[in-house]
Design a protein around this motif. Structure first.
Motif, PDB file in Angstrom:
ATOM      1  N   GLY A 143     -39.648 -55.903 -22.550  1.00  0.00           N
ATOM      2  CA  GLY A 143     -38.752 -56.416 -23.579  1.00  0.00           C
ATOM      3  C   GLY A 143     -39.337 -56.759 -24.921  1.00  0.00           C
ATOM      4  N   ALA A 144     -40.631 -56.562 -25.121  1.00  0.00           N
ATOM      5  CA  ALA A 144     -41.191 -56.889 -26.438  1.00  0.00           C
ATOM      6  C   ALA A 144     -40.766 -55.874 -27.489  1.00  0.00           C
ATOM      7  CB  ALA A 144     -42.717 -56.951 -26.366  1.00  0.00           C
ATOM      8  N   ASN A 145     -40.544 -54.632 -27.078  1.00  0.00           N
ATOM      9  CA  ASN A 145     -40.182 -53.558 -28.010  1.00  0.00           C
ATOM     10  C   ASN A 145     -38.977 -52.796 -27.474  1.00  0.00           C
ATOM     11  OD1 ASN A 145     -42.835 -53.666 -29.704  1.00  0.00           O
ATOM     12  ND2 ASN A 145     -43.530 -53.456 -27.596  1.00  0.00           N
ATOM     13  N   ALA A 146     -37.932 -52.712 -28.259  1.00  0.00           N
ATOM     14  CA  ALA A 146     -36.746 -51.977 -27.826  1.00  0.00           C
ATOM     15  C   ALA A 146     -37.042 -50.487 -27.713  1.00  0.00           C
ATOM     16  CB  ALA A 146     -35.598 -52.210 -28.806  1.00  0.00           C
ATOM     17  N   GLU A 147     -37.929 -49.986 -28.560  1.00  0.00           N
ATOM     18  CA  GLU A 147     -38.329 -48.581 -28.523  1.00  0.00           C
ATOM     19  C   GLU A 147     -39.846 -48.493 -28.439  1.00  0.00           C
ATOM     20  OE1 GLU A 147     -36.751 -46.327 -31.736  1.00  0.00           O
ATOM     21  OE2 GLU A 147     -34.721 -47.107 -31.504  1.00  0.00           O
ATOM     22  N   SER A 148     -40.331 -47.524 -27.682  1.00  0.00           N
ATOM     23  CA  SER A 148     -41.773 -47.323 -27.554  1.00  0.00           C
ATOM     24  C   SER A 148     -42.117 -45.866 -27.820  1.00  0.00           C
ATOM     25  CB  SER A 148     -42.251 -47.707 -26.151  1.00  0.00           C
ATOM     26  OG  SER A 148     -42.000 -49.061 -25.882  1.00  0.00           O
ATOM     27  N   LYS A 149     -43.277 -45.663 -28.443  1.00  0.00           N
ATOM     28  CA  LYS A 149     -43.771 -44.318 -28.692  1.00  0.00           C
ATOM     29  C   LYS A 149     -44.765 -43.930 -27.617  1.00  0.00           C
ATOM     30  CE  LYS A 149     -43.157 -44.807 -33.696  1.00  0.00           C
ATOM     31  NZ  LYS A 149     -43.820 -44.799 -35.029  1.00  0.00           N
ATOM     32  N   LEU A 150     -45.141 -42.660 -27.613  1.00  0.00           N
ATOM     33  CA  LEU A 150     -46.061 -42.142 -26.613  1.00  0.00           C
ATOM     34  C   LEU A 150     -47.366 -42.932 -26.584  1.00  0.00           C
ATOM     35  CD1 LEU A 150     -46.996 -40.069 -24.531  1.00  0.00           C
ATOM     36  CD2 LEU A 150     -47.537 -38.512 -26.424  1.00  0.00           C
ATOM     37  N   PHE A 151     -47.926 -43.216 -27.748  1.00  0.00           N
ATOM     38  CA  PHE A 151     -49.202 -43.924 -27.815  1.00  0.00           C
ATOM     39  C   PHE A 151     -49.072 -45.349 -27.290  1.00  0.00           C
ATOM     40  CE2 PHE A 151     -52.613 -46.124 -30.345  1.00  0.00           C
ATOM     41  CZ  PHE A 151     -53.675 -45.536 -29.684  1.00  0.00           C
ATOM     42  N   ASN A 152     -47.897 -45.971 -27.481  1.00  0.00           N
ATOM     43  CA  ASN A 152     -47.673 -47.321 -26.948  1.00  0.00           C
ATOM     44  C   ASN A 152     -47.733 -47.318 -25.425  1.00  0.00           C
ATOM     45  OD1 ASN A 152     -45.048 -47.575 -29.394  1.00  0.00           O
ATOM     46  ND2 ASN A 152     -47.187 -48.189 -29.634  1.00  0.00           N
ATOM     47  N   LEU A 153     -47.077 -46.346 -24.788  1.00  0.00           N
ATOM     48  CA  LEU A 153     -47.087 -46.264 -23.336  1.00  0.00           C
ATOM     49  C   LEU A 153     -48.508 -46.061 -22.816  1.00  0.00           C
ATOM     50  CD1 LEU A 153     -43.927 -44.041 -22.679  1.00  0.00           C
ATOM     51  CD2 LEU A 153     -44.115 -46.519 -22.491  1.00  0.00           C
ATOM     52  N   TYR A 154     -49.272 -45.264 -23.536  1.00  0.00           N
ATOM     53  CA  TYR A 154     -50.665 -45.015 -23.147  1.00  0.00           C
ATOM     54  C   TYR A 154     -51.473 -46.311 -23.210  1.00  0.00           C
ATOM     55  CZ  TYR A 154     -55.388 -43.035 -23.329  1.00  0.00           C
ATOM     56  OH  TYR A 154     -56.704 -42.751 -23.078  1.00  0.00           O
ATOM     57  N   GLN A 155     -51.297 -47.083 -24.264  1.00  0.00           N
ATOM     58  CA  GLN A 155     -52.034 -48.338 -24.380  1.00  0.00           C
ATOM     59  C   GLN A 155     -51.557 -49.374 -23.365  1.00  0.00           C
ATOM     60  OE1 GLN A 155     -51.896 -49.474 -28.633  1.00  0.00           O
ATOM     61  NE2 GLN A 155     -53.966 -48.631 -28.764  1.00  0.00           N
ATOM     62  N   TYR A 156     -50.272 -49.380 -23.033  1.00  0.00           N
ATOM     63  CA  TYR A 156     -49.773 -50.297 -22.012  1.00  0.00           C
ATOM     64  C   TYR A 156     -50.506 -50.083 -20.681  1.00  0.00           C
ATOM     65  CZ  TYR A 156     -45.710 -51.103 -25.082  1.00  0.00           C
ATOM     66  OH  TYR A 156     -44.890 -51.413 -26.133  1.00  0.00           O
ATOM     67  N   ALA A 157     -50.826 -48.835 -20.383  1.00  0.00           N
ATOM     68  CA  ALA A 157     -51.509 -48.528 -19.124  1.00  0.00           C
ATOM     69  C   ALA A 157     -52.851 -49.247 -19.041  1.00  0.00           C
ATOM     70  CB  ALA A 157     -51.694 -47.020 -18.979  1.00  0.00           C
ATOM     71  N   PHE A 158     -53.594 -49.277 -20.136  1.00  0.00           N
ATOM     72  CA  PHE A 158     -54.896 -49.946 -20.132  1.00  0.00           C
ATOM     73  C   PHE A 158     -54.746 -51.459 -20.116  1.00  0.00           C
ATOM     74  CE2 PHE A 158     -56.232 -45.759 -21.477  1.00  0.00           C
ATOM     75  CZ  PHE A 158     -57.429 -45.604 -20.778  1.00  0.00           C
ATOM     76  N   MET A 159     -53.777 -51.979 -20.869  1.00  0.00           N
ATOM     77  CA  MET A 159     -53.566 -53.430 -20.854  1.00  0.00           C
ATOM     78  C   MET A 159     -53.111 -53.897 -19.479  1.00  0.00           C
ATOM     79  SD  MET A 159     -52.004 -54.328 -24.630  1.00  0.00           S
ATOM     80  CE  MET A 159     -50.825 -52.994 -24.813  1.00  0.00           C
ATOM     81  N   GLY A 160     -52.225 -53.124 -18.845  1.00  0.00           N
ATOM     82  CA  GLY A 160     -51.779 -53.450 -17.497  1.00  0.00           C
ATOM     83  C   GLY A 160     -52.901 -53.358 -16.490  1.00  0.00           C
ATOM     84  N   LYS A 161     -53.759 -52.372 -16.647  1.00  0.00           N
ATOM     85  CA  LYS A 161     -54.915 -52.207 -15.750  1.00  0.00           C
ATOM     86  C   LYS A 161     -55.814 -53.439 -15.793  1.00  0.00           C
ATOM     87  CE  LYS A 161     -59.324 -49.683 -15.974  1.00  0.00           C
ATOM     88  NZ  LYS A 161     -59.659 -49.329 -14.582  1.00  0.00           N
ATOM     89  N   TYR A 162     -56.157 -53.902 -17.007  1.00  0.00           N
ATOM     90  CA  TYR A 162     -57.055 -55.049 -17.122  1.00  0.00           C
ATOM     91  C   TYR A 162     -56.402 -56.334 -16.634  1.00  0.00           C
ATOM     92  CZ  TYR A 162     -60.739 -52.463 -19.434  1.00  0.00           C
ATOM     93  OH  TYR A 162     -61.756 -51.588 -19.676  1.00  0.00           O
TER      94      TYR A 162
END
Length: 346
Positions: A143-162
């Motif tokens: 819910g922080a961003n109503a829309e996400s770009k490809l690069f955002n999803l990629y970075q979420y993966a690393f933040m979620g991993k850590y």
């Protein structure tokens, strides 16, 4: 460590916030608390002021206020002042159960983003019910961003991993992409591209697409999604659970003495299920990608949830979760810039 708390944020503030802080203070002797709010309302609620500092704030950001405008205008609010104390290095983390949008805005505009991260994402921890080897999973963005770009999803993966590794103590977490099918070619162009990008990175244990119906069954340890879809999925899970409980309770109460007696016999089972499904035991939602922990609890949080959230913050600080994220993005800034440019071209 010091935690800055918006004592006036939440449906039951400041009473439940103070109760939760005192529970946490009694449980964790290495934490000091900075409570921001109206002292005349907070002080009478405190049984013991040990390791609790009260800071007067004259304004409150209400739940229904427009978030960004309120954060920018109400500099003397309990929420703004708590976030500012983190920016000024007077506290290590910021916590509130108040206006979600205002908390996100304060995290972004006052505390600030980690260098190299485009958009912080809101992460929450949810229960897994049918997998003896896993009892919870992390999902972001919710819910922080109503829309996400490809690069955002990629970075979420690393933040979620850590986050999963450091706070939830999950080794090499399985990362899945929320989609409308498990096949790699399912979904819109964004999700197809995200699946391709994530599957090529050897630093991620990416297992492919996961469907929403399998989330609570342990489909992945970290589930990546855009903020709109993640928030809708989260609320659908909450709503379904509440509706089922209401339906069961209503049928029991209207079915006569025999049914009520049977329910009484099953009370321990119902209690166990309720505890397993209560995701407040894992704390609040974390804004991943800011320079310090920014954590938001549900507006209806009571004292025990406040305590659990404080333990969650303690775990983030103890495990240096933010430092690990900063370190990774610093070391891989060149790689991130290249992937961001390639993502723009898709």
């Amino acid at each position: 460590m010091k935690i800055a708390i918006d004592a006036m944020g939440g449906d039951y503030a400041p009473t439940e916030v103070v109760k939760g802080v005192e529970l946490a203070r009694n449980a964790y002797p290495d934490i000091e608390f900075k409570l921001f709010g109206q002292i005349d309302k907070i002080k009478p609620l405190i049984e013991n002021e040990e390791r609790i500092e009260l800071i007067q704030s004259d304004e409150i950001i209400e739940m229904a206020e427009e978030p960004v405008k309120a954060v920018m205008k109400k500099k003397n609010s309990s929420l703004d002042m708590a976030a500012q104390s983190v920016k000024d290095h007077e506290a290590d983390a910021f916590f509130s159960a108040g206006n979600t949008g205002a908390i996100l805005a304060a995290g972004l505009f006052i505390i600030g983003r980690i260098k190299g991260i485009d958009r912080p994402g809101l992460a929450t921890t949810l229960p897994i019910v049918n997998d003896p080897e896993h009892d919870n999973f992390v999902m972001l963005d919710v819910g922080a961003n109503a829309e996400s770009k490809l690069f955002n999803l990629y970075q979420y993966a690393f933040m979620g991993k850590y986050y999963a590794e450091n706070v939830r103590k999950i080794n090499n977490p399985r990362i899945g992409l929320l989609n409308n099918g498990t096949e790699s070619d399912k979904g819109d162009s964004l999700h197809k591209a995200a699946n391709e990008l994530l599957s090529k990175d050897n630093n991620l244990n990416f297992i492919g697409n996961v469907e929403s119906r399998e989330l609570l069954n342990g489909a992945a340890d970290v589930v990546i999604t855009d903020g709109f879809t993640g928030n809708a999925a989260l609320k659908a899970i909450e709503g379904t659970a509440l509706s089922l409980l209401t339906l069961i309770k209503g049928d029991i109460m209207s079915a006569g003495l025999k049914s009520k007696f049977g329910a009484l016999m099953l009370k321990p089972t119902f209690k166990k299920i309720g505890k397993q499904m209560d995701y407040s035991q894992y704390g609040g939602a974390v804004l991943m990608g800011t320079k310090a922990p920014v954590v938001k609890a549900h507006g209806s949080s009571k004292a025990n949830t406040i305590k659990n959230t404080i333990f969650q913050i303690k775990s983030m600080i103890d495990s240096k979760t933010i430092d690990n994220v900063v370190s990774y993005f610093d070391k891989n800034s060149g790689k991130m810039a290249e992937i961001k440019q390639n993502a723009k071209n898709k």
